[in-house]
Write a protein that holds these residues in place. Structure first.
Motif, short mmCIF file in Angstrom:
data_model
loop_
_atom_site.label_atom_id
_atom_site.label_comp_id
_atom_site.label_asym_id
_atom_site.label_seq_id
_atom_site.Cartn_x
_atom_site.Cartn_y
_atom_site.Cartn_z
N VAL A 213 0.92 -1.11 0.13
CA VAL A 213 -0.01 0.25 0.09
C VAL A 213 0.76 1.09 -0.03
O VAL A 213 1.74 1.54 1.01
CB VAL A 213 -1.01 -0.03 1.31
N THR A 214 0.90 2.05 -1.04
CA THR A 214 1.69 3.07 -1.33
C THR A 214 0.77 4.37 -0.82
O THR A 214 -0.34 4.30 -1.00
CB THR A 214 2.16 3.41 -2.63
N GLY A 215 1.39 5.39 -0.46
CA GLY A 215 0.65 6.60 0.12
C GLY A 215 1.43 7.50 1.20
O GLY A 215 2.38 6.90 1.59
N PRO A 216 0.64 8.42 1.58
CA PRO A 216 1.41 9.22 2.62
C PRO A 216 1.44 8.49 4.20
O PRO A 216 0.34 7.74 4.39
CB PRO A 216 0.52 10.48 2.80
N GLY A 217 2.52 8.80 4.83
CA GLY A 217 2.58 8.12 6.09
C GLY A 217 1.71 8.37 7.10
O GLY A 217 1.09 7.84 7.93
N GLY A 218 1.20 9.81 7.03
CA GLY A 218 0.08 10.20 7.93
C GLY A 218 -1.46 9.86 7.78
O GLY A 218 -2.08 9.56 8.32
N VAL A 219 -1.40 8.92 6.46
CA VAL A 219 -2.70 8.18 6.24
C VAL A 219 -2.53 6.76 6.23
O VAL A 219 -3.17 6.22 7.10
CB VAL A 219 -3.16 8.69 4.81
N VAL A 220 -1.70 5.91 5.54
CA VAL A 220 -1.37 4.70 5.30
C VAL A 220 -0.85 4.15 6.58
O VAL A 220 -1.06 3.30 7.21
CB VAL A 220 -0.51 4.22 4.08
N GLY A 221 0.48 4.80 6.87
CA GLY A 221 0.99 4.48 8.36
C GLY A 221 0.19 4.49 9.23
O GLY A 221 0.10 3.55 10.28
N ASP A 222 -0.57 5.56 9.69
CA ASP A 222 -1.30 5.68 10.81
C ASP A 222 -2.40 4.76 11.02
O ASP A 222 -2.82 4.16 12.00
CB ASP A 222 -1.94 7.03 10.89
N ALA A 223 -2.89 4.14 9.76
CA ALA A 223 -4.08 3.35 9.52
C ALA A 223 -3.50 1.87 10.01
O ALA A 223 -4.19 1.36 10.67
CB ALA A 223 -4.60 3.34 8.28
N ILE A 224 -2.29 1.80 9.62
CA ILE A 224 -1.82 0.35 10.01
C ILE A 224 -1.31 0.23 11.43
O ILE A 224 -1.80 -0.83 11.93
CB ILE A 224 -0.28 0.28 9.06
N VAL A 225 -0.74 1.39 12.02
CA VAL A 225 -0.46 1.25 13.48
C VAL A 225 -1.43 1.19 14.49
O VAL A 225 -1.49 0.70 15.31
CB VAL A 225 0.56 2.52 13.78
N GLU A 226 -2.83 1.83 13.90
CA GLU A 226 -3.79 1.84 14.76
C GLU A 226 -5.01 1.07 14.70
O GLU A 226 -5.58 0.98 15.58
CB GLU A 226 -4.53 3.37 14.57
N ASP A 227 -4.65 -0.21 13.59
CA ASP A 227 -5.73 -0.88 13.34
C ASP A 227 -5.33 -2.17 14.36
O ASP A 227 -4.27 -2.74 14.36
CB ASP A 227 -5.60 -1.50 11.95
N ASP A 228 -6.55 -2.66 15.28
CA ASP A 228 -6.44 -3.70 16.16
C ASP A 228 -6.07 -5.10 15.52
O ASP A 228 -5.68 -5.91 16.15
CB ASP A 228 -7.77 -3.73 16.77
#
Length: 486
Positions: A213-228
């Motif tokens: 999944v490519t894209g901005p860290g503030g969107v993609v990265g945060d979604a990955i980190v915060e998903d249970d």
């Protein structure tokens, strides 16, 4: 199924979700750091698409958990074979998207092949141990053992500086251990990650196991980190982002490989001619954009002048230019913004007592290899991570003084020492507060099976395939009661 589609102008990429190429609503241009020309149109994932990738990985967990070790090893071995066949193509992709000189890009591909080979081998030797329960009074009549089980979905967030091998250091052990992956490559270097994903598909990896999944860290990265549903996050990058991930990750496991300002100590009685080339490699390979790049040198006063002279002379001979030219040693930093930042740091030294003995300027948009002698420890080029072809050289009266200077840092990834005295080497190995001490070599030394990681703001956890698998598995205890009375 190709993940890359060519139009007349540049490459248009897709996201890889559940084995399918998926378009995004938004695309952004990817430009060459060296020439400035557009080389690709990159899909920008949003929250929904990132969640779809996590769902795919989550749903594929059982497939991977049940896949036998020999099969996981076969897939990883096949990837290594395919990459070897396409090594030159892979090196050119790395060089084009990151401006890494092709000589170093080829070296990265060779290491990536090794990393997947190590992953295949380690897949076959994931094991636990038996526990001597009868060592305790309450353990008589019981036997027990441990198992290592896959942790589940791993979120992998990778940097630009080794865009193929650092992906391998996360994806390789994750698959070896029977996990699934959602991979977010660095925004500047997504092409090499998509290239590897194609090889995994060709090697027979089931759909949904590796999602890119490519894209901005503030969107993609945060979604990955915060998903249970994501059980672990493995990240390589800056300390500020790593600390943010740790704060958001909750009870997820995290492996954080962060920054450093790695140092080398040169003891008296060292033959300078024998070490200059290694110091050049340590300081200037990949434009110094290496977590363990040699940034600080502490040379004994007996050899200081000779080292500065010969190191400076060697640095001035390095060829600057096009990364695709096999003669090029130094090319452009990853962005113009980075070059401007480092120039500001170099400018700061001019109002101090430090002396610039080599470089310090942009030459056709490329920062020259720069050596700064006598830099105060409070200067940014000393105390922060330069991540550029910049190295300071300071004079010390003893190894003890040098070790104090090395340890006076927020970071602690690796350090090196050149010495002919075994007692000095042993003392340094104990006194240096870092994750790895390299004796009679530069701190930039790394092979892919060794444990790699640091202390302080250099991060937490260890990479290196066998060690990463320990991080990417959960330890389960099984106890059997053999007594009749229970």
């Amino acid at each position: 199924m190709s993940k890359l589609v060519h139009n007349q102008n540049s490459t248009k990429t897709f996201l890889l979700i559940n084995g399918n190429k998926v378009e995004a609503e938004k695309y952004e241009s990817l430009f060459s750091p060296f020439s400035g020309e557009e080389i690709a149109q990159i899909a920008m994932a949003d929250n929904q698409l990132t969640e779809e990738a996590i769902t795919a990985a989550y749903n594929a967990r059982d497939i991977m958990a049940k896949m036998p070790a020999y099969k996981r090893a076969e897939i990883l071995e096949k990837v290594a074979i395919l990459l070897k066949e396409k090594a030159e193509e892979a090196a050119e992709i790395i060089s084009r998207e990151s401006a890494k000189p092709i000589v170093f890009a080829r070296g990265e591909v060779e290491r990536t092949i090794e990393t997947y080979k190590f992953s295949a081998e380690e897949a076959k030797r994931i094991h636990g141990e038996t526990i001597p329960f009868d060592a305790a009074v309450g353990g008589v009549g019981r036997i027990g053992y441990t198992l290592r089980e896959p942790i589940g979905v791993i979120g992998a967030i990778t940097p630009f500086n080794f865009p193929m091998n650092l992906v391998a250091h996360k994806v390789g052990p994750a698959i070896a251990a029977g996990n699934t992956v959602v991979l977010k490559p660095a925004s500047q270097t997504p092409l090499s990650a998509l290239f590897i994903a194609e090889l995994f598909e060709e090697a027979g990896l089931p759909a949904g196991v590796l999602n890119v999944v490519t894209g901005p860290g503030g969107v993609v990265g945060d979604a990955i980190v915060e998903d249970d549903r994501v059980s672990m996050v493995t990240f390589t990058g800056s300390p500020s982002v790593g600390i943010g991930i740790r704060n958001k990750a909750g009870l997820k496991k995290t492996t954080l490989e962060l920054g450093s300002n790695s140092a080398l100590i040169i003891d008296k009685n060292i033959n300078i001619d024998e070490i200059v080339d290694r110091c050049i490699m340590g300081a200037f390979s990949n434009q110094g954009q290496v977590c363990i790049s040699l940034q600080r040198v502490y040379a004994h006063e007996d050899v200081y002048e000779e080292f500065v002279e010969k190191f400076t002379e060697a640095a001035k001979k390095l060829k600057i230019g096009d990364p695709l030219d096999p003669e090029t040693y130094i090319s452009a930093l990853i962005s113009r913004k980075e070059a401007e930042r480092v120039l500001d740091w170099i400018e700061e030294t001019k109002s101090s007592t430090a002396t610039i003995t080599a470089g310090g300027n942009l030459k056709e948009g490329i920062l020259e290899p720069t050596i700064i002698a006598g830099a105060d420890s409070s200067l940014k080029v000393s105390c922060q991570e330069a991540f550029a072809p910049v190295v300071i050289v300071n004079k010390v009266r003893s190894v003890k003084e040098a070790i104090e200077q090395v340890n006076d840092s927020r970071f602690g990834l690796q350090a090196g020492i050149y010495t002919n005295d075994v007692r000095t080497a042993l003392y340094a190995s104990q006194a240096l507060h870092v994750g790895g001490v390299i004796i009679n070599d530069v701190p930039t030394y790394r092979v892919d099976q060794m444990p790699y990681g640091g202390v302080k703001e250099s991060g937490t956890g260890r990479e290196g395939i066998g060690y990463a698998i320990e991080e990417m598995t959960e330890l389960k205890l099984v106890v059997w009661n053999q007594s009749e009375n229970g």
